[in-house]
Design a protein around this motif. Structure first.
Motif, PDB file in Angstrom:
ATOM      1  N   UNK A 106       0.838  -1.195   0.000  1.00  0.00           N
ATOM      2  CA  UNK A 106       0.000   0.000   0.000  1.00  0.00           C
ATOM      3  C   UNK A 106       0.878   1.252   0.000  1.00  0.00           C
ATOM      4  N   UNK A 107       0.335   2.335  -0.511  1.00  0.00           N
ATOM      5  CA  UNK A 107       1.031   3.614  -0.481  1.00  0.00           C
ATOM      6  C   UNK A 107       0.988   4.171   0.944  1.00  0.00           C
ATOM      7  N   UNK A 108       2.137   4.554   1.462  1.00  0.00           N
ATOM      8  CA  UNK A 108       2.196   5.139   2.796  1.00  0.00           C
ATOM      9  C   UNK A 108       3.081   6.369   2.759  1.00  0.00           C
ATOM     10  N   UNK A 109       2.860   7.239   3.718  1.00  0.00           N
ATOM     11  CA  UNK A 109       3.631   8.475   3.806  1.00  0.00           C
ATOM     12  C   UNK A 109       4.842   8.289   4.700  1.00  0.00           C
ATOM     13  N   UNK A 110       5.954   8.919   4.327  1.00  0.00           N
ATOM     14  CA  UNK A 110       7.149   8.864   5.173  1.00  0.00           C
ATOM     15  C   UNK A 110       7.086   9.861   6.320  1.00  0.00           C
ATOM     16  N   UNK A 147      -4.987   3.134   6.973  1.00  0.00           N
ATOM     17  CA  UNK A 147      -4.012   4.070   6.415  1.00  0.00           C
ATOM     18  C   UNK A 147      -3.253   4.811   7.509  1.00  0.00           C
ATOM     19  N   UNK A 148      -3.983   5.311   8.505  1.00  0.00           N
ATOM     20  CA  UNK A 148      -3.300   6.051   9.566  1.00  0.00           C
ATOM     21  C   UNK A 148      -2.358   5.130  10.337  1.00  0.00           C
ATOM     22  N   UNK A 149      -2.791   3.891  10.599  1.00  0.00           N
ATOM     23  CA  UNK A 149      -1.926   2.967  11.318  1.00  0.00           C
ATOM     24  C   UNK A 149      -0.642   2.672  10.564  1.00  0.00           C
ATOM     25  N   UNK A 150      -0.745   2.459   9.251  1.00  0.00           N
ATOM     26  CA  UNK A 150       0.457   2.193   8.466  1.00  0.00           C
ATOM     27  C   UNK A 150       1.354   3.422   8.386  1.00  0.00           C
ATOM     28  N   UNK A 151       0.744   4.592   8.172  1.00  0.00           N
ATOM     29  CA  UNK A 151       1.548   5.822   8.145  1.00  0.00           C
ATOM     30  C   UNK A 151       2.297   6.011   9.453  1.00  0.00           C
ATOM     31  N   UNK A 152       1.624   5.719  10.569  1.00  0.00           N
ATOM     32  CA  UNK A 152       2.244   5.880  11.879  1.00  0.00           C
ATOM     33  C   UNK A 152       3.377   4.877  12.061  1.00  0.00           C
ATOM     34  N   UNK A 153       3.175   3.640  11.589  1.00  0.00           N
ATOM     35  CA  UNK A 153       4.177   2.601  11.799  1.00  0.00           C
ATOM     36  C   UNK A 153       5.446   2.850  10.993  1.00  0.00           C
ATOM     37  N   UNK A 154       5.307   3.235   9.733  1.00  0.00           N
ATOM     38  CA  UNK A 154       6.495   3.293   8.877  1.00  0.00           C
ATOM     39  C   UNK A 154       7.343   4.536   9.135  1.00  0.00           C
ATOM     40  N   UNK A 155       6.783   5.570   9.762  1.00  0.00           N
ATOM     41  CA  UNK A 155       7.528   6.811  10.007  1.00  0.00           C
ATOM     42  C   UNK A 155       8.194   6.752  11.381  1.00  0.00           C
ATOM     43  N   UNK A 156       9.493   6.488  11.401  1.00  0.00           N
ATOM     44  CA  UNK A 156      10.216   6.414  12.676  1.00  0.00           C
ATOM     45  C   UNK A 156      10.234   7.777  13.350  1.00  0.00           C
ATOM     46  N   UNK A 157      10.110   7.781  14.665  1.00  0.00           N
ATOM     47  CA  UNK A 157      10.125   9.021  15.450  1.00  0.00           C
ATOM     48  C   UNK A 157      11.381   9.121  16.309  1.00  0.00           C
ATOM     49  N   UNK A 158      12.377   8.327  16.003  1.00  0.00           N
ATOM     50  CA  UNK A 158      13.609   8.370  16.767  1.00  0.00           C
ATOM     51  C   UNK A 158      13.778   7.205  17.722  1.00  0.00           C
ATOM     52  N   UNK A 159      12.854   6.246  17.703  1.00  0.00           N
ATOM     53  CA  UNK A 159      12.939   5.098  18.603  1.00  0.00           C
ATOM     54  C   UNK A 159      13.977   4.091  18.117  1.00  0.00           C
ATOM     55  N   UNK A 160      14.456   3.261  19.061  1.00  0.00           N
ATOM     56  CA  UNK A 160      15.431   2.229  18.719  1.00  0.00           C
ATOM     57  C   UNK A 160      14.823   1.165  17.826  1.00  0.00           C
ATOM     58  N   UNK A 161      13.544   0.848  18.047  1.00  0.00           N
ATOM     59  CA  UNK A 161      12.870  -0.194  17.271  1.00  0.00           C
ATOM     60  C   UNK A 161      11.403   0.187  17.117  1.00  0.00           C
ATOM     61  N   UNK A 169       8.875  -1.948   3.841  1.00  0.00           N
ATOM     62  CA  UNK A 169       9.479  -0.832   4.575  1.00  0.00           C
ATOM     63  C   UNK A 169      10.477  -1.291   5.638  1.00  0.00           C
ATOM     64  N   UNK A 170      10.978  -2.519   5.520  1.00  0.00           N
ATOM     65  CA  UNK A 170      12.067  -2.961   6.381  1.00  0.00           C
ATOM     66  C   UNK A 170      11.654  -3.679   7.644  1.00  0.00           C
ATOM     67  N   UNK A 171      10.372  -3.952   7.826  1.00  0.00           N
ATOM     68  CA  UNK A 171       9.918  -4.704   8.993  1.00  0.00           C
ATOM     69  C   UNK A 171      10.078  -6.203   8.740  1.00  0.00           C
ATOM     70  N   UNK A 172      10.241  -6.967   9.827  1.00  0.00           N
ATOM     71  CA  UNK A 172      10.270  -8.421   9.761  1.00  0.00           C
ATOM     72  C   UNK A 172       9.441  -8.975  10.917  1.00  0.00           C
ATOM     73  N   UNK A 173       8.710 -10.045  10.642  1.00  0.00           N
ATOM     74  CA  UNK A 173       7.987 -10.719  11.721  1.00  0.00           C
ATOM     75  C   UNK A 173       9.003 -11.402  12.628  1.00  0.00           C
ATOM     76  N   UNK A 174       8.980 -11.074  13.939  1.00  0.00           N
ATOM     77  CA  UNK A 174       9.955 -11.668  14.872  1.00  0.00           C
ATOM     78  C   UNK A 174       9.292 -12.403  16.029  1.00  0.00           C
ATOM     79  N   UNK A 175       8.023 -12.117  16.315  1.00  0.00           N
ATOM     80  CA  UNK A 175       7.345 -12.833  17.403  1.00  0.00           C
ATOM     81  C   UNK A 175       5.849 -12.820  17.169  1.00  0.00           C
ATOM     82  N   UNK A 176       5.151 -13.718  17.848  1.00  0.00           N
ATOM     83  CA  UNK A 176       3.693 -13.744  17.801  1.00  0.00           C
ATOM     84  C   UNK A 176       3.152 -13.802  19.219  1.00  0.00           C
TER      85      UNK A 176
END
Length: 371
Positions: free
Chosen positions: A229-233, A258-272, A294-301
């Protein structure tokens, strides 16, 4: 509050960055019951602590720094793991005896689980350290073995959440302990399928479920790559800055996607950055494809559950299987769990170890590209 900080700073030789320093705010959380701090140690030192608490004393720092104690904290895990989760965290010890830690932690978890029927919580979540000691960097093998052997929490993946001592990104375990031992079994019993965007994620889900005795139907998108999907940086307005040493978690709501994806992909300075996604929703693979692009990987469930929380009038609440997609944002090198260094592993454990090694290679490459 000062005593907890003293223990942790001594344990980690001054290289500790988790949320223990805002004394006034955290004292309010202890006062209202949002956090509960446990100390353990030899009887004489515990009596000293009890007397300091009873008299509301404000001792000199050298008095606190002279106490050889261990500590951990139970606090709400809703912000990291979702409603109904408690977190066990802020663990460290300046004692030499591991047995004292295991006895104290088991007592405290028994207290928490004993009161589960009177609160909305259903799951204890924790991310215990698991790296080997190295020079002045204390390892996590002892606390990890307490969780695996004494506590009996279940392994559901790894969490690259924090920049830890020595500026390493530790590949922490993600573990859960249910207040109701049958909650997860009931959840899997009423599950139809898990929907995933790629085989790498599917292999991890299968391995984690089989490790814990479950074999869900896993549906992998089979019509070629899914369009992201198209997301904003640009981060949505109004968000707080991220923690440069810790995670920021976004819970993806498919109804306001859309808002959830936009929020997730735009880093705010956090380590992860962590995006939590419902893997039982048929529309989930498109969300996953966007995160993977956008560089995410599934690491846990977090496994599915059927729970009966306090306040529900005995009504069952079903929680779907959710996946934690993580994107480390730091050049800090990953520190592997001690169990990746060898030892007796069965076939399922070997496949999970291979998955974790693959993740580490990806993050090492991406981290070097940020230099």
């Amino acid at each position: 509050m000062r005593l907890r900080t003293s223990v942790l700073m001594r344990c980690y030789h001054g290289d500790y960055h988790t949320d223990v320093f805002d004394q006034e705010r955290l004292a309010g959380r202890v006062a209202d019951g949002s956090e509960r701090i446990l100390f353990w140690g030899d009887a004489a030192e515990v009596r000293t602590v009890a007397e300091l608490v009873r008299t509301r004393a404000e001792p000199e720092q050298e008095v606190l720094d002279g106490l050889r104690l261990g500590t951990h904290t139970t606090l709400s895990g809703a912000g990291l793991y979702g409603p109904g989760h408690l977190e066990v965290a802020r663990t460290g010890s300046t004692q030499a005896r591991v047995s004292g830690a295991s006895e104290a932690i088991m007592w405290d978890l028994g207290r928490v689980l004993g009161g589960a029927g009177r609160t909305p919580f259903h799951t204890i979540s924790c991310v215990p350290r698991n790296r080997r000691s190295s020079g002045r960097i204390p390892g996590g093998t002892a606390i990890h073995r307490i969780h695996t052997r004494q506590v009996g929490s279940a392994h559901w993946g790894v969490a690259p959440f924090y920049i830890m001592a020595g500026r390493f990104m530790e590949l922490l375990d993600y573990r859960e302990l249910s207040a109701d031992s049958e909650a997860v079994r009931r959840g899997f019993g009423e599950q139809s399928a898990v929907y995933l965007a790629d085989e790498e994620s599917a292999a991890l889900v299968r391995g984690l479920c089989r490790l814990n005795g479950f074999d869900p139907r896993v549906h992998v998108a089979s019509d070629g790559p899914i369009a992201a999907a198209e997301v904003s940086d640009a981060a949505p307005a109004g968000g707080a800055p991220g923690d440069p040493h810790g995670p920021r978690v976004v819970f993806i709501d498919l109804h306001s996607l859309q808002r959830g994806l936009d929020d997730a992909v735009a880093a705010r300075g956090e380590a992860c950055t962590v995006a939590m996604c419902d893997l039982e929703a048929e529309g989930s693979p498109e969300v996953q494809a966007t995160l993977l692009a956008r560089g995410f990987r599934l690491t846990y469930i977090s496994p599915p559950k059927i729970v009966y929380p306090a306040g529900s009038d005995g009504q069952a609440v079903r929680i779907p299987l959710r996946g934690g997609f993580c994107r480390p944002n730091s050049e800090a090198p990953p520190a592997p769990p001690y169990y990746l260094g060898g030892g007796p592993l069965d076939e399922v454990e070997k496949s999970l170890a291979d998955s974790y090694r693959t993740l580490m290679r990806v993050w090492e490459r991406e981290g070097s590209n940020r230099d």
